[in-house]
Design an enzyme around this catalytic site. Structure first.
Site, mmCIF file in Angstrom:
data_model
loop_
_atom_site.group_PDB
_atom_site.id
_atom_site.type_symbol
_atom_site.label_atom_id
_atom_site.label_comp_id
_atom_site.label_asym_id
_atom_site.label_seq_id
_atom_site.Cartn_x
_atom_site.Cartn_y
_atom_site.Cartn_z
ATOM 1 N N HIS A 168 0.838 -1.198 0.000
ATOM 2 C CA HIS A 168 0.000 0.000 0.000
ATOM 3 C C HIS A 168 0.876 1.252 0.000
ATOM 4 O O HIS A 168 0.635 2.198 -0.758
ATOM 5 C CB HIS A 168 -0.903 0.026 1.237
ATOM 6 C CG HIS A 168 -2.193 -0.724 1.077
ATOM 7 N ND1 HIS A 168 -2.241 -2.094 1.032
ATOM 8 C CD2 HIS A 168 -3.478 -0.290 0.963
ATOM 9 C CE1 HIS A 168 -3.507 -2.483 0.906
ATOM 10 N NE2 HIS A 168 -4.276 -1.404 0.848
ATOM 11 N N HIS A 219 0.688 -3.050 9.418
ATOM 12 C CA HIS A 219 2.118 -2.933 9.130
ATOM 13 C C HIS A 219 2.823 -2.230 10.271
ATOM 14 O O HIS A 219 2.201 -1.497 11.055
ATOM 15 C CB HIS A 219 2.362 -2.154 7.835
ATOM 16 C CG HIS A 219 2.024 -2.904 6.594
ATOM 17 N ND1 HIS A 219 2.819 -3.918 6.102
ATOM 18 C CD2 HIS A 219 0.970 -2.811 5.743
ATOM 19 C CE1 HIS A 219 2.271 -4.413 4.997
ATOM 20 N NE2 HIS A 219 1.145 -3.758 4.760
#
Length: 565
Positions: A168, A219
């Site tokens: 992302h 993350h």
């Protein structure tokens, strides 16, 4: 050579070779017998030491402490910032960094004449998905541990991938850097306020996606930092070499296109084998197919009378004032429908045609087997697959996806391991903490107020409207809970063995069983899926860039052929 008419259970059993057993064996059968040890995670890092080359395992061992070091800080950050409104915002905006969003959005840029920008985005996103997936499968680093983190996501597949680096972040930063550069190159062509607004929007988009990955517990800091640097590097490569490559394809001989195809196929072939059944490779293959189809379309379309050469060859002629809103809407809907029709028809067709071909190749030892994929000689046909495509879902899933976008709170807020990589790291971390506790003179005690909600204790996934019961516990208690949950207490209350106590073999096996039984059973993956994805997505690239624009002109939804002669 013979094929076997077997059920899915037999398919799974047939795949129990050392190189394939991890991905397609049934987790329930693996944990049904207390005497049978799990294939991996028995000791600290044993699973990865067995499956990875020594240099990759050494690199992974060097980076794992960073993942574990940053986890309590991420949990603290999540606890301090988390609110229902931010949950909704970051869960929804995460869709703006997904493969699906870009694959739906990019064809529209081509159809509206923004070929220069669209080709740049195709190249950058394909490179971002490939190289971030390459690094993920190379190093096999897990996402931040859950618990203590809550994972907030509208995607059911994201947590099944490794965490390092963040794709992302790679996508968002590459797009933002490229757009900002293009704006600055043509600043005199824009109104000052528009120039500042678009540039600010690009910065905000990238920063929002990166922070959202931390906030959503998907993350860690290392993941987004390296992902962002990778995205910036890809954008710079596109800025320097992008125009040269476009003209090299469109103005050059067919040999240039064939060289590009060869390079892409070689990159797909050298993609690292992961230690776990990670879908990163599938996404890389899909975008590799898009690149192949895009280059074929650009090369051929630029030589037809349906395209123009401004700003670059193979541009689709489009003027909104001439075409009008109605035609623009109709051609967009038609173009999207044709892409889904192509996918819906070609995928089952290839699943029928390719297995016999693969069996012949396998018998001649010309196949290129890959871990976690079942060889064609071990099955007769490919059954209907579900959840096998993270880039463009089947049309039947669109209503569900649209409902999630309309009602973003109806998403999964989950706590607990969601993939094999999560489970292995949880076990390894617990074992390390137990050994440390046994060597410590401190008496084990559970901090007061370190209780978890039933959601966290069970480690189960919940997909419900966000409520107060899913909000995090106070920050201080959450950090203590992290130490308790990950360093001491197992997930199941009946397995609450303090870390300093020596576990019996039965307790060790029960703990593993409890942990692995929470994971979804891995589906059978077939060797023909790789080539199928390449062909299907190459076709999608060609349809979007050449097929649909020509069709628009033929059916009267374009600018008119006389304008492009």
């Amino acid at each position: 050579m013979c094929s076997h008419n077997v059920s899915e259970k037999a398919h799974i059993a047939a795949s129990q070779s050392p190189a394939e057993s991890e991905s397609i064996s049934s987790l329930s059968s693996r944990t049904a017998s207390p005497e049978r040890q799990l294939d991996a995670g028995n000791k600290h890092h044993d699973h990865y030491a067995r499956r990875l080359p020594k240099w990759r395992n050494t690199l992974r061992r060097a980076l794992i402490p960073i993942v574990r070091w940053e986890t309590p800080y991420l949990a603290y950050l999540q606890d301090k910032l988390r609110t229902p409104a931010l949950d909704t915002y970051f869960a929804w905006t995460a869709n703006l960094g997904t493969h699906t969003f870009y694959m739906v959005f990019l064809p529209m840029l081509f159809w509206c004449g923004y070929t220069n920008l669209a080709r740049a985005l195709v190249h950058m996103l394909a490179a971002g998905i490939f190289w971030s997936g390459f690094l993920k499968d190379l190093v096999c680093l897990p996402r931040p541990l859950s618990p203590p983190l809550y994972r907030i996501s509208m995607s059911g597949s994201a947590a099944l991938e490794y965490g390092f680096p963040s794709s992302h972040s790679t996508n968002a930063v590459s797009v933002a850097v490229y757009i900002i550069h293009m704006l600055r190159q043509s600043s005199d062509q824009h109104h000052p306020q528009v120039y500042l607004a678009v540039q600010g929007l690009a910065y905000f988009y990238a920063i929002s996606i990166v922070i959202g990955r931390l906030y959503c517990g998907m993350h860690g800091f290392l993941d987004v930092i390296v992902g962002s640097l990778l995205g910036a590097g890809i954008a710079m490569a596109q800025i320097v070499f992008g125009n040269w490559f476009d003209f090299w394809i469109t103005d050059g001989p067919v040999a240039n296109f064939l060289i590009t195809v060869l390079v892409v196929l070689v990159l797909v072939r050298v993609h690292p084998e992961p230690a776990d059944d990670c879908p990163c490779f599938d996404d890389s293959v899909a975008f590799a197919g898009v690149v192949i189809g895009a280059q074929l379309a650009a090369w051929h379309y630029s030589g037809t009378s349906f395209s123009i050469d401004t700003p670059i060859p193979s541009t689709v002629p489009f003027d909104f004032h001439r075409v009008g809103l109605l035609k623009t809407t109709v051609r967009t809907l038609m173009g999207v429908v044709l892409i889904f029709v192509w996918r819906a028809t070609m995928k089952p067709t290839l699943f029928k045609v390719l297995p016999p071909v693969f069996r012949v190749l396998e018998q001649a030892r010309l196949n290129l087997p890959r871990a976690f994929f079942l060889n064609a000689s071990k099955y007769e046909s490919v059954p209907p697959l579900h959840g096998d495509d993270n880039v463009i879902p089947p049309a039947s899933e669109l209503p569900h996806m649209l409902n999630n976008l309309v009602h973003p709170r109806k998403r999964s807020v989950s706590v607990g391991p969601q993939s094999a990589a999560d489970a292995y790291e949880t076990l390894a971390y617990r074992n390390r903490r137990r050994r440390e506790s046994m060597n410590s003179s401190d008496e084990f005690s559970v901090p007061e107020g370190a209780a978890w909600t039933s959601t966290a204790q069970n480690g189960k996934h919940h997909g419900s409207t966000l409520g107060v019961d899913l909000l995090p516990t106070p920050a201080a208690s959450r950090v203590h809970s992290y130490e308790t949950m990950m360093g001491t207490a197992p997930i199941s209350p009946r397995l609450a063995t303090p870390p300093g106590d020596v576990q019996t073999p039965g307790e060790v096996e029960n703990e593993k069983r409890e942990l692995f039984m929470q994971l979804p059973k891995p589906r059978v993956r077939y060797d023909v899926e790789v080539v199928t994805k390449l062909i299907v997505y190459a076709g999608i690239g060609w349809i979007a860039i050449e097929g649909n624009p020509i069709l628009f002109e033929v059916v009267g939804l374009g600018m008119g052929k006389a304008l492009v002669l």
